[in-house]
Design a protein around this motif. Sequence first.
Motif, PDB file in Angstrom:
ATOM      1  N   ILE A 357       0.819  -1.213   0.000  1.00  0.00           N
ATOM      2  CA  ILE A 357       0.000   0.000   0.000  1.00  0.00           C
ATOM      3  C   ILE A 357       0.852   1.263   0.000  1.00  0.00           C
ATOM      4  O   ILE A 357       0.340   2.354   0.171  1.00  0.00           O
ATOM      5  CB  ILE A 357      -0.970   0.029   1.216  1.00  0.00           C
ATOM      6  CG1 ILE A 357      -0.197  -0.082   2.538  1.00  0.00           C
ATOM      7  CG2 ILE A 357      -2.013  -1.073   1.100  1.00  0.00           C
ATOM      8  CD1 ILE A 357      -1.057   0.156   3.767  1.00  0.00           C
ATOM      9  N   LYS A 358       2.175   1.112  -0.206  1.00  0.00           N
ATOM     10  CA  LYS A 358       3.037   2.294  -0.154  1.00  0.00           C
ATOM     11  C   LYS A 358       3.874   2.430  -1.425  1.00  0.00           C
ATOM     12  O   LYS A 358       4.089   1.466  -2.153  1.00  0.00           O
ATOM     13  CB  LYS A 358       3.959   2.190   1.077  1.00  0.00           C
ATOM     14  CG  LYS A 358       3.209   2.357   2.408  1.00  0.00           C
ATOM     15  CD  LYS A 358       2.689   3.779   2.600  1.00  0.00           C
ATOM     16  CE  LYS A 358       1.999   3.964   3.944  1.00  0.00           C
ATOM     17  NZ  LYS A 358       1.385   5.304   4.076  1.00  0.00           N
ATOM     18  N   PRO A 359       4.361   3.633  -1.717  1.00  0.00           N
ATOM     19  CA  PRO A 359       5.078   3.898  -2.969  1.00  0.00           C
ATOM     20  C   PRO A 359       6.438   3.200  -3.069  1.00  0.00           C
ATOM     21  O   PRO A 359       6.982   2.723  -2.069  1.00  0.00           O
ATOM     22  CB  PRO A 359       5.269   5.415  -2.969  1.00  0.00           C
ATOM     23  CG  PRO A 359       4.474   5.955  -1.847  1.00  0.00           C
ATOM     24  CD  PRO A 359       4.163   4.845  -0.917  1.00  0.00           C
ATOM     25  N   PHE A 360       6.971   3.227  -4.295  1.00  0.00           N
ATOM     26  CA  PHE A 360       8.169   2.446  -4.632  1.00  0.00           C
ATOM     27  C   PHE A 360       9.435   2.886  -3.900  1.00  0.00           C
ATOM     28  O   PHE A 360      10.351   2.113  -3.727  1.00  0.00           O
ATOM     29  CB  PHE A 360       8.431   2.516  -6.146  1.00  0.00           C
ATOM     30  CG  PHE A 360       8.981   3.844  -6.619  1.00  0.00           C
ATOM     31  CD1 PHE A 360       8.132   4.904  -6.914  1.00  0.00           C
ATOM     32  CD2 PHE A 360      10.357   4.036  -6.780  1.00  0.00           C
ATOM     33  CE1 PHE A 360       8.628   6.120  -7.349  1.00  0.00           C
ATOM     34  CE2 PHE A 360      10.870   5.250  -7.215  1.00  0.00           C
ATOM     35  CZ  PHE A 360      10.000   6.302  -7.496  1.00  0.00           C
ATOM     36  N   TYR A 361       9.471   4.157  -3.487  1.00  0.00           N
ATOM     37  CA  TYR A 361      10.743   4.685  -2.963  1.00  0.00           C
ATOM     38  C   TYR A 361      10.952   4.382  -1.474  1.00  0.00           C
ATOM     39  O   TYR A 361      11.969   4.726  -0.905  1.00  0.00           O
ATOM     40  CB  TYR A 361      10.821   6.199  -3.199  1.00  0.00           C
ATOM     41  CG  TYR A 361       9.594   6.962  -2.741  1.00  0.00           C
ATOM     42  CD1 TYR A 361       9.357   7.195  -1.390  1.00  0.00           C
ATOM     43  CD2 TYR A 361       8.676   7.463  -3.669  1.00  0.00           C
ATOM     44  CE1 TYR A 361       8.248   7.875  -0.960  1.00  0.00           C
ATOM     45  CE2 TYR A 361       7.544   8.152  -3.244  1.00  0.00           C
ATOM     46  CZ  TYR A 361       7.328   8.358  -1.896  1.00  0.00           C
ATOM     47  OH  TYR A 361       6.216   9.029  -1.474  1.00  0.00           O
ATOM     48  N   MET A 362       9.965   3.742  -0.830  1.00  0.00           N
ATOM     49  CA  MET A 362      10.132   3.477   0.602  1.00  0.00           C
ATOM     50  C   MET A 362      10.972   2.213   0.833  1.00  0.00           C
ATOM     51  O   MET A 362      10.869   1.243   0.091  1.00  0.00           O
ATOM     52  CB  MET A 362       8.755   3.332   1.258  1.00  0.00           C
ATOM     53  CG  MET A 362       7.974   4.646   1.218  1.00  0.00           C
ATOM     54  SD  MET A 362       6.475   4.570   2.182  1.00  0.00           S
ATOM     55  CE  MET A 362       5.914   6.281   2.050  1.00  0.00           C
ATOM     56  N   ARG A 363      11.786   2.254   1.875  1.00  0.00           N
ATOM     57  CA  ARG A 363      12.771   1.189   2.083  1.00  0.00           C
ATOM     58  C   ARG A 363      12.123  -0.094   2.603  1.00  0.00           C
ATOM     59  O   ARG A 363      11.383  -0.072   3.591  1.00  0.00           O
ATOM     60  CB  ARG A 363      13.839   1.647   3.075  1.00  0.00           C
ATOM     61  CG  ARG A 363      15.034   0.723   3.136  1.00  0.00           C
ATOM     62  CD  ARG A 363      16.078   1.259   4.121  1.00  0.00           C
ATOM     63  NE  ARG A 363      17.363   0.590   3.952  1.00  0.00           N
ATOM     64  CZ  ARG A 363      17.664  -0.595   4.475  1.00  0.00           C
ATOM     65  NH1 ARG A 363      16.771  -1.246   5.180  1.00  0.00           N
ATOM     66  NH2 ARG A 363      18.859  -1.120   4.274  1.00  0.00           N
ATOM     67  N   ILE A 364      12.409  -1.200   1.928  1.00  0.00           N
ATOM     68  CA  ILE A 364      11.871  -2.508   2.320  1.00  0.00           C
ATOM     69  C   ILE A 364      12.536  -2.950   3.633  1.00  0.00           C
ATOM     70  O   ILE A 364      13.767  -2.914   3.762  1.00  0.00           O
ATOM     71  CB  ILE A 364      12.159  -3.574   1.244  1.00  0.00           C
ATOM     72  CG1 ILE A 364      11.610  -3.123  -0.115  1.00  0.00           C
ATOM     73  CG2 ILE A 364      11.618  -4.932   1.668  1.00  0.00           C
ATOM     74  CD1 ILE A 364      10.176  -3.457  -0.363  1.00  0.00           C
ATOM     75  N   ASN A 365      11.725  -3.370   4.592  1.00  0.00           N
ATOM     76  CA  ASN A 365      12.262  -3.901   5.851  1.00  0.00           C
ATOM     77  C   ASN A 365      12.756  -5.339   5.672  1.00  0.00           C
ATOM     78  O   ASN A 365      12.475  -5.984   4.663  1.00  0.00           O
ATOM     79  CB  ASN A 365      11.184  -3.849   6.933  1.00  0.00           C
ATOM     80  CG  ASN A 365      10.927  -2.421   7.411  1.00  0.00           C
ATOM     81  OD1 ASN A 365      11.862  -1.625   7.507  1.00  0.00           O
ATOM     82  ND2 ASN A 365       9.679  -2.109   7.686  1.00  0.00           N
ATOM     83  N   ASP A 366      13.465  -5.831   6.697  1.00  0.00           N
ATOM     84  CA  ASP A 366      14.064  -7.165   6.598  1.00  0.00           C
ATOM     85  C   ASP A 366      13.014  -8.269   6.456  1.00  0.00           C
ATOM     86  O   ASP A 366      13.307  -9.346   5.935  1.00  0.00           O
ATOM     87  CB  ASP A 366      14.940  -7.448   7.833  1.00  0.00           C
ATOM     88  CG  ASP A 366      16.184  -6.550   7.828  1.00  0.00           C
ATOM     89  OD1 ASP A 366      16.496  -5.982   6.748  1.00  0.00           O
ATOM     90  OD2 ASP A 366      16.829  -6.408   8.890  1.00  0.00           O
ATOM     91  N   ASP A 367      11.787  -8.019   6.944  1.00  0.00           N
ATOM     92  CA  ASP A 367      10.727  -9.035   6.808  1.00  0.00           C
ATOM     93  C   ASP A 367      10.234  -9.177   5.369  1.00  0.00           C
ATOM     94  O   ASP A 367       9.461 -10.083   5.058  1.00  0.00           O
ATOM     95  CB  ASP A 367       9.555  -8.716   7.741  1.00  0.00           C
ATOM     96  CG  ASP A 367       8.894  -7.380   7.406  1.00  0.00           C
ATOM     97  OD1 ASP A 367       9.183  -6.796   6.333  1.00  0.00           O
ATOM     98  OD2 ASP A 367       8.077  -6.915   8.218  1.00  0.00           O
ATOM     99  N   ASN A 368      10.667  -8.253   4.498  1.00  0.00           N
ATOM    100  CA  ASN A 368      10.271  -8.226   3.092  1.00  0.00           C
ATOM    101  C   ASN A 368       8.759  -8.046   2.887  1.00  0.00           C
ATOM    102  O   ASN A 368       8.246  -8.249   1.797  1.00  0.00           O
ATOM    103  CB  ASN A 368      10.750  -9.492   2.368  1.00  0.00           C
ATOM    104  CG  ASN A 368      10.855  -9.252   0.857  1.00  0.00           C
ATOM    105  OD1 ASN A 368      11.149  -8.130   0.427  1.00  0.00           O
ATOM    106  ND2 ASN A 368      10.583 -10.278   0.067  1.00  0.00           N
TER     107      ASN A 368
END
Length: 460
Positions: A357-368
């Motif tokens: 639900i969030k845009p492409f530029y946000m950093r993926i967390n370790d849980d993926n």
Amino acid sequence: MKRTRILHLLQSDKPLDNVIIMGWVRTRRDSRGFSFLEINDGSCLKNMQVIADSSIADYEEIKKITTGSAVAITGSLMESPGKGQKWELKADNVEILGIAPDTFPLQKKRHSDEFLRTIAHLRSRTNKYGAVFRIRSELSFAIHQFFKDRGFKYIHTPVLTASDCEGAGEMFKVTALDMDNIPKKDGKTDFSLDFFGAATNLTVSGQLSAEMFALALGDVYTFGPTFRAENSNTSRHVAEFWMVEPEMAFSNLTDAMDLSEEFLKYLTGYIIDACLDDLELFAKYVDKNLMTTLEGLLSSDFTRLSYKDAVDILNKSKQKFEFEVDFGKDLQSEHERYLTERHFKQPVIIYDYPKNIKPFYMRINDDNKTVAAMDVLVPNIGEIIGGSQREERLNILEARMDEMGLSKKDYWWYIESRKYGSAFHSGFGMGFERLLMFLTGVTNIRDVIPFPRTPNSISF
RNA sequence: UCCCCAGUAGCUCAGUUGGCAGAGCAAGUGGCUGUUAACCACUGGGUCCGCGGUUCGAGUCCGUGCUGGGGAGCCA
């Protein structure tokens, strides 16, 4: 002789001879032999009471002065024998600069906000709107002061942009083509013949540009107009609004949350100090709980909880919602307002949202599964700030763009910032008008911007 | 864009079962020796949002359009 502002005269500690004020008449009250005039020059909420005795020149003209007229008055500042004001101006001379005929729409009574919107060119002459726009001015200054004190650089990001999908909403198209004779190629508009040789829009966010400067100057911010062509008809949306977007290099999500909390507290405290008279109008007539809400923000540590915990609280709340709460769906307005207004009763920061639900530029967390995103929610308004740590890893960013169907070609320059000396960084955007609504208790965003632009409405 | 509500004097609003268009404030005129959205008296002021329909008769009922408001979505 130069005019003295009423704000300055009302702060005087002694009587003064031979001063001149210029302003607009709010009301005139006559008795036999003299007239009282209430003059407002916009420098402050309060009026200057002027007493004009029938012995002065052109007294018959003074009796024709109407509400709304512009006047210049020379006289002496004296202690007022009446109740309600410390000082008054005893007039030696009254000059009518511009009379207001009896069609002047502002009367000596309260008007509805709806009516005042239809005369937006005059509503700033009322007490309430004068107060709104004085606070708006102070708040702008406070934003610059906050960032300057912390070593941030102010970046003027472009209003015109060629990127057509920055991720937020519909965009306004900008063209220099002859709209009655649009050049076509394969049935579509041929933008190669347009001014920039490419389809062009008004910006929906300065963030991507600001990131480039954060990765050069360290800590930066933008503060400027933003445009959304969404057909939104609510009290919280306008098509043209102002947004503040700080962006910090070498900064993670926690740093962004810390800054957003410090930022809101600073601005709230600043306005309470600098605009107390104007704020009191809102506390008295617009929102009786205003000062409690503002002081609540100053004194509390914002509650921080993950999206997952927020969903758990909502599910356990036994509160009936129109829309069900479900992990993986975005929170609805009613959910956000429940959390900040009823459950915690103070500002809340929610972080680590599902990535879908969030845009492409946000950093993926370790849980993926989640991204390092955060929203700040405040009572009465809901979401006032949205931000994130940005994805700085080139391969992951490119994979995410592919996944979401974005053209890497269009964003080549953005991608290059991750190719050359990439660094972790974060930032957020704050709706300037939404903060003004929070600070004043005004419930419609159209009433905190000088000339609001909304669907089917671009007068003034 | 969707759902709900409203549109009557300059402003805020009332208008009963379909039967003569109303009030307060504002404005105009006059009065009043210190007023605080001053006060008192009098006077003027209407395309009942537009278009179409039902009816002997529509501000009122029906259809439709426009405008405004509240809520939702989108978001800041």
